[in-house]
Design a protein around this motif. Structure first.
Motif, PDB file in Angstrom:
ATOM      1  N   CYS A 160       0.844  -1.192   0.000  1.00 18.85           N
ATOM      2  CA  CYS A 160       0.000   0.000   0.000  1.00 18.85           C
ATOM      3  C   CYS A 160       0.888   1.255   0.000  1.00 18.85           C
ATOM      4  CB  CYS A 160      -0.971  -0.015   1.170  1.00 18.85           C
ATOM      5  SG  CYS A 160      -2.321   1.189   1.002  1.00 18.85           S
ATOM      6  N   THR A 167       0.067  10.961   5.065  1.00 16.32           N
ATOM      7  CA  THR A 167       0.225  11.585   6.391  1.00 16.32           C
ATOM      8  C   THR A 167       0.449  13.091   6.178  1.00 16.32           C
ATOM      9  OG1 THR A 167       2.620  11.288   6.321  1.00 16.32           O
ATOM     10  CG2 THR A 167       1.352   9.479   7.291  1.00 16.32           C
ATOM     11  N   GLN A 199      -2.307   1.355  -4.786  1.00 16.72           N
ATOM     12  CA  GLN A 199      -1.607   2.414  -4.026  1.00 16.72           C
ATOM     13  C   GLN A 199      -0.093   2.184  -4.029  1.00 16.72           C
ATOM     14  OE1 GLN A 199      -4.325   0.791  -2.923  1.00 16.72           O
ATOM     15  NE2 GLN A 199      -5.608   2.073  -1.632  1.00 16.72           N
ATOM     16  N   ALA A 239      -0.796   1.179   9.318  1.00 13.56           N
ATOM     17  CA  ALA A 239      -1.992   0.633   9.970  1.00 13.56           C
ATOM     18  C   ALA A 239      -3.146   1.621   9.864  1.00 13.56           C
ATOM     19  CB  ALA A 239      -1.709   0.358  11.448  1.00 13.56           C
ATOM     20  N   ASN A 250      -5.025  -3.197   8.282  1.00  8.49           N
ATOM     21  CA  ASN A 250      -4.298  -2.422   7.275  1.00  8.49           C
ATOM     22  C   ASN A 250      -4.762  -2.910   5.906  1.00  8.49           C
ATOM     23  OD1 ASN A 250      -2.282  -0.409   6.604  1.00  8.49           O
ATOM     24  ND2 ASN A 250      -1.050  -2.079   5.820  1.00  8.49           N
TER      25      ASN A 250
HETATM   26  O1  MRU Z   1      -7.524   2.505   1.362  1.00 11.37           O
HETATM   27  P1  MRU Z   1      -6.347   3.350   1.794  1.00 11.37           P
HETATM   28  O2  MRU Z   1      -5.443   3.705   0.668  1.00 11.37           O
HETATM   29  O3  MRU Z   1      -6.796   4.531   2.612  1.00 11.37           O
HETATM   30  O4  MRU Z   1      -5.525   2.400   2.764  1.00 11.37           O
HETATM   31  C1  MRU Z   1      -4.372   2.923   3.360  1.00 11.37           C
HETATM   32  C2  MRU Z   1      -3.603   1.962   4.169  1.00 11.37           C
HETATM   33  O5  MRU Z   1      -3.998   0.822   4.351  1.00 11.37           O
HETATM   34  C3  MRU Z   1      -2.370   2.489   4.826  1.00 11.37           C
HETATM   35  O6  MRU Z   1      -1.422   1.475   4.981  1.00 11.37           O
HETATM   36  C4  MRU Z   1      -2.706   3.053   6.218  1.00 11.37           C
HETATM   37  O7  MRU Z   1      -3.777   3.943   6.163  1.00 11.37           O
HETATM   38  C5  MRU Z   1      -1.531   3.720   6.856  1.00 11.37           C
HETATM   39  S1  MRU Z   1      -1.137   5.287   6.100  1.00 11.37           S
HETATM   40  C6  MRU Z   1       0.148   5.939   6.987  1.00 11.37           C
END
Ligand code: MRU
Length: 348
Positions: A160, A167, A199, A239, A250
């Motif tokens: 991912c 962040t 992703q 996570a 996750n």
């Molecule tokens: O569906 P998403 O792209 O929002 O999923 C994101 C994830 O699973 C990331 O690993 C998780 O949010 C951590 S981001 C620092």
């Protein structure tokens, strides 16, 4: 010297609107959206224009602060009722990443003692800005701790995108790679493409390439063979929600990687801020797993790749039981072993 200068901020507060990097358009186009209404913010989260647990929380916080600016109500009670309604609306955009709920609750409690609507509006903006600034510092601390787990020359696999754009900056699982790059500490990253919406291929590969980090893209089903044939030393993931016992939700595919890491005897690390812990849930069985539309599975890049009408199961996340996790890395340090008591201590 930072290596992040090529990577735009995913979210920025611009007083009249939120400037959002459209992550759906990456890596081919770097497009910024102007989110001007609560509906814009809801849609951006729902359609993954912003994604990644901390970035979702930051965007929702700004979304609530933005909608508050439009209320001319003279009564603080009336204002509170409206804000609670808006918060509930944003909270219904995606169910799994707890940072969304954490950020909204933090905003609602921040202005609880405000005596006027104007004071409340100012508090809301400041609190949203604080959440973003704190997340940047937190991610850097996570990176410092995570980097201490790696040796020079290590090859590390991830899934991912738990990077800068997920962040405020730096990311969680990707933060050690930025810090390593700053210090000329050699590390190689293997990024799983992360079906269904890629992703890993679109975002992690792009981010790390932009920053000059040594990154190699693989498809998800290449993980076991790659761990064996390339001598991968560790797996690190982000996570979306960690329960009181350390079970971790996750991106779908994470649990499979944890099983592989355990079978092939390499460490499996989870990197996450304290804002991703949900102590109201005892175990991962209580986490709601988002299921998304079938088209994410039946289409790749706008092209139908499955027979029309096929039935599809599309869970966006899975839960890795705590026993598969070698260590959890937070801004407060690295915990391993008895997660239930160690997690409790993190919040004292
Ligand atoms: O569906 P998403 O792209 O929002 O999923 C994101 C994830 O699973 C990331 O690993 C998780 O949010 C951590 S981001 C620092």
């Amino acid at each position: 010297m930072t290596t992040l200068t090529n990577i735009p901020l995913s979210v920025e507060w611009k007083d009249t609107h939120i400037r959002l990097l459209d992550q759906q358009k990456l890596p081919h186009e770097t497009v910024f959206l102007e989110l001007c209404t609560l509906q814009d913010v809801f849609d951006a989260i729902l359609t993954l224009k912003v994604r990644g647990a901390p970035a979702i929380g930051i965007t929702a916080a700004y979304g609530l602060a933005l909608s508050a600016q439009g209320y001319e109500s003279s009564s603080i009670t009336d204002f509170q009722v409206r804000l609670k309604r808006d918060s509930d609306y944003l909270a219904s955009s995606r169910p799994t990443a707890v940072n969304l709920f954490w950020a909204l609750e933090r905003l609602l409690s921040a202005f609880a003692t405000a005596s006027s609507v104007n004071e409340a509006k100012t508090i809301l903006i400041h609190e949203a800005i604080n959440i973003q600034m704190e997340d940047e510092a937190t991610c850097r601390e996570i990176g410092e701790h995570a980097l201490s787990l790696f040796d020079k020359g290590d090859k590390v696999l991830t899934i991912c995108n738990a990077g800068s754009i997920a962040t405020a900056r730096y990311g969680t699982a990707l933060s050690p790679f930025y810090l390593a790059k700053e210090r000329n500490f050699p590390l190689s990253v293997y990024a799983c493409e992360t079906r269904p919406v890629l992703q890993g291929a679109r975002l992690t590969a792009w981010e790390l390439q932009q920053a000059g980090v040594d990154v190699t893209l693989i498809t998800d089903n290449m993980a076991a063979h790659t761990i064996q044939s390339k001598g991968i030393n560790a797996i690190i993931v982000g996570a979306d929600r960690i329960t009181a016992n350390g079970d971790t939700a996750n991106k779908i595919g994470t649990f499979g990687l944890a099983i592989l890491a355990n079978a092939l005897n390499i460490p499996f690390y989870v990197a996450a801020p304290l804002s991703t812990f949900d102590l109201s849930k005892e175990t991962g069985r209580e986490i709601i797993i988002e299921e998304r539309g079938s088209e994410e599975v039946t289409y790749i890049g706008g092209q139908l790749v499955a027979p029309k009408g096929i039935s599809v199961f599309n869970p966006a996340f899975d839960v890795t039981p705590n026993e598969y996790i070698t260590a959890i890395i937070t801004e407060k340090g690295i915990i391993k072993g008895d997660y239930r008591s160690k997690i409790k201590e993190l919040f004292i």
